[in-house]
Design a protein around this motif. Sequence first.
Motif, short mmCIF file in Angstrom:
data_model
loop_
_atom_site.label_atom_id
_atom_site.label_comp_id
_atom_site.label_asym_id
_atom_site.label_seq_id
_atom_site.Cartn_x
_atom_site.Cartn_y
_atom_site.Cartn_z
N SER A 713 -20.30 -93.27 -21.71
CA SER A 713 -19.00 -93.83 -22.76
C SER A 713 -19.42 -95.57 -22.89
CB SER A 713 -18.36 -94.39 -21.96
OG SER A 713 -18.34 -94.76 -20.70
N TYR A 721 -14.63 -96.33 -24.79
CA TYR A 721 -14.71 -94.72 -25.64
C TYR A 721 -15.32 -94.24 -24.82
CZ TYR A 721 -13.08 -99.14 -29.06
OH TYR A 721 -11.60 -99.26 -29.88
N THR A 722 -14.95 -93.32 -25.04
CA THR A 722 -15.92 -92.21 -24.97
C THR A 722 -16.75 -91.84 -25.49
OG1 THR A 722 -14.09 -90.85 -25.60
CG2 THR A 722 -13.35 -91.32 -23.68
N ASP A 724 -17.51 -89.23 -27.37
CA ASP A 724 -16.34 -88.45 -28.10
C ASP A 724 -15.95 -88.70 -29.14
OD1 ASP A 724 -17.51 -85.90 -27.62
OD2 ASP A 724 -15.32 -84.83 -26.99
N GLU A 725 -15.22 -90.64 -28.89
CA GLU A 725 -14.95 -91.70 -29.50
C GLU A 725 -15.46 -91.88 -30.30
OE1 GLU A 725 -10.60 -91.99 -27.59
OE2 GLU A 725 -12.24 -92.63 -26.96
N ALA A 728 -16.88 -90.55 -33.12
CA ALA A 728 -15.96 -90.81 -34.49
C ALA A 728 -15.83 -91.58 -34.95
CB ALA A 728 -14.72 -89.76 -33.76
N LYS A 779 -7.16 -99.39 -30.23
CA LYS A 779 -8.93 -99.20 -30.16
C LYS A 779 -8.64 -99.12 -32.09
CE LYS A 779 -9.61 -96.07 -26.61
NZ LYS A 779 -10.17 -95.47 -25.68
#
Length: 814
Positions: A713, A721-722, A724-725, A728, A779
């Motif tokens: 993160s 943010y993780t 995955d985020e 993305a 975000k």
Amino acid sequence: MHRLAFVCLAALVLTAFLFIPAEVQAHPCACRDVDGDGKCGPGDIPIDDAQWLGGVQLVDHVNGFVVPETCSHVLTTAPVGGVRVTAKRIVFSGSLAITPPGGSGVLLVADEDLVLTPGSSIIAGGVNNLSTTLAANIAIARASVALKAGTTCRLLGTFLRGNPVSGFGQVGIQCGDDITIVGSEIVAAGIDIQSLRGDVDASHSALGPAISLRRCDDSRQNPNGNDNGVIDDGDFPCSLTLPGPLAAGHDAVNAFCSPPNVIRALNNPLVVVSAGDADFGLPGVGNELESRYRITIIAENGDVDLRNATLTNAIPPVVPPGGPIISIFADPAGVTRFPLFREAATGPFSGAIDVTGACFQSPNPVQLNGAVTGAPAGPGCSGGARGGTPPVPPAGLVCDLQGNNNGVLDAGDFPCTVTLPGPAAGALAQANAVCASIPGAPDVAIGKTAEPPTVIEGGAITYTLIVQNVSAVTAGDVAVTDPLPAGTSFVSCSSSQGSCSHAGGVVTASLGTMAPGAVVTISLAVLAPTGAQCGLVENVATVDATGDTNPNNDSDSASTLCTTTSRPPDVTIDKADDPDPVAPGGDLVYTLVVRNLGGVAATNVVVSDPLPASTTFVSCTTPKGTCGHAAGVVTASLGTLAGAETVTLTIAVKAPPAGLCSVIDNTATVSADADSDPTNNSASERTTCTGIGACPHTQGFWKNHPEDWPVGSLALGDETYTKDELLAIFRTPVRGDASLNLAHQLIAAKLNVAAGADSSVIAGTIAHADSLLAPFSGKLPYGVRSSSVAGRAMTTDARALDAYNNGRLTSSCR
């Protein structure tokens, strides 16, 4: 043949497709964009036509340059030296044609981003080598239509044409960051498109019928077309025929309403090089890429998507074998960017190439250098999506209204002719009216989980099913079917919408209608099998809706391990590490999962984990019993585990420091009284202490190698943010949003620092970049225009971070 006419109100009249042939206009129509809003208005500075169309280079590094949609020029006398504009930012919405066969070229250079808006066109029929002195600019070195931008380029429903025959009649596009191409047509002798730091993205098809309207001028497609190269009132009424049979009819309708890109190099190679991904995949009707000689696509640090695309280099007269070759390269080990269409790549190739439904038409074998996924279209590539699966008919399609009017699009509706009455200024609104009656297809998806992961025979299992309408249209008659696993006993079923019932071992949920984005939760309770049927209990559920055309997300499964009461205690252990690889001195977390596979309680369960040399213990947590550290060994005393019970522990350590960090091997063991199977009592994990931190890596590297991330993160501004985020965000095209441009580089910089790269040269910029993002709520993305005050500051930081990520600020990495 059925005919369908649409008449639109004057209030809907648009001017984007009104092309009025003219010489250099007496009054100015372009402007210096002082306020940075991408338009010509009060406060902006008008530019006389002679200042940019008269052969004198216009240079303005302070203001933007805007050519509005009302600005249209057909130059029958070519300006000596061509049309050359350099500005801070360029928005081109008008039309420009230089018609003499020996005319000159067009060069547009933007310090920041360059945008060509729907309905715009640039035609340079000349053969002049406009940018001979710009050989270092790769793609535009021999272009008669040359576009260059420091950051992003967006070609949205535009038409670019260089001389289709001359060796100097190229179209060249070179941009620093992402290149987005939507519903556009590019035709020239040769074409070279290059992104130096970003993606080349031609995967969007929602722009509208921009290319379709250009058919109105073509008398071969519209009997009223006057073939003068522009869309004008003489082309209307425009009647365009959508042919049958049914599969081809689907293609024609989709191409009309959401046209693909058409990129044709008629006498030289077609070359595309991206620093990241090269995405030409589209659902249904695909992009068309054509060259008489080579087609070369290189994704320097990413994947190549060619779903449903057509790649052709078999244009008559066909060059003898050995000449025309289609070569695709995904994430090569090395890339050489030459001018004059000599781009090359060397292996090994680590990226993926998706060829699902793709049509390759070439006299020589296609060279696919990467991990190939999907199946291309069959021989001849005819019908449907270039031989792939044809789209399902959308409800209420206009052709059916004038066809057999049976509520679906079928063979009885074709051929179908759509007539746009005109005038030219209203044609786009009329075409949009046609396409507005095509709502598209619904798409429902399902996900499933099971709790607990291990259960004793006859014990309770709860399945949770999540159903979502992931499309932009309402889904009707949504139904879920779940055949229960053998030996299980139904207990109950409930749904947040509709009804849920059980009969004959099958659970059915009738959810009715789901709006776009709607989510429905279903809870299903059963009892685990007993006796011989007790083992791995796997359950599969499916969802369906009327008109759902995407089978890839219509099912999901979940499993539970069932154990019998007669099975003696059997403790097992599994282990995972995160991250892997880890940076020297970085955080490393081990997750240990301990299970009792027996149906009888296991007593005195103890986990022992001697930590690897040079690691530093940080913490140990367990939801049951105690966990501690002494003399380099972590010990967890879990006490008694009931039959089928599971306990998850976490151990956090610091990786060895630089110089001592290479490969980290860690083995944990579990023991219990009267354990029936000692063969499953240990688990090992090897973590690479990577050396990639010695030099920074680009955003393309981190985007395409998430397995190498040193952390899971990151904080950007005031938001965390993780992984995955963050991925993305990486995959979201910039499209002029300065916050995304900054975020892409900031993520890469922070990953480089976490991986051990020298942070002293960039720490101040990272802190300033965070301060620019911090004032925004929520975000990313934040939709910050590059020309705004905040956008300019973000662009400045992004450039500095990009230099760091490319190793230009660390002396040992240059």
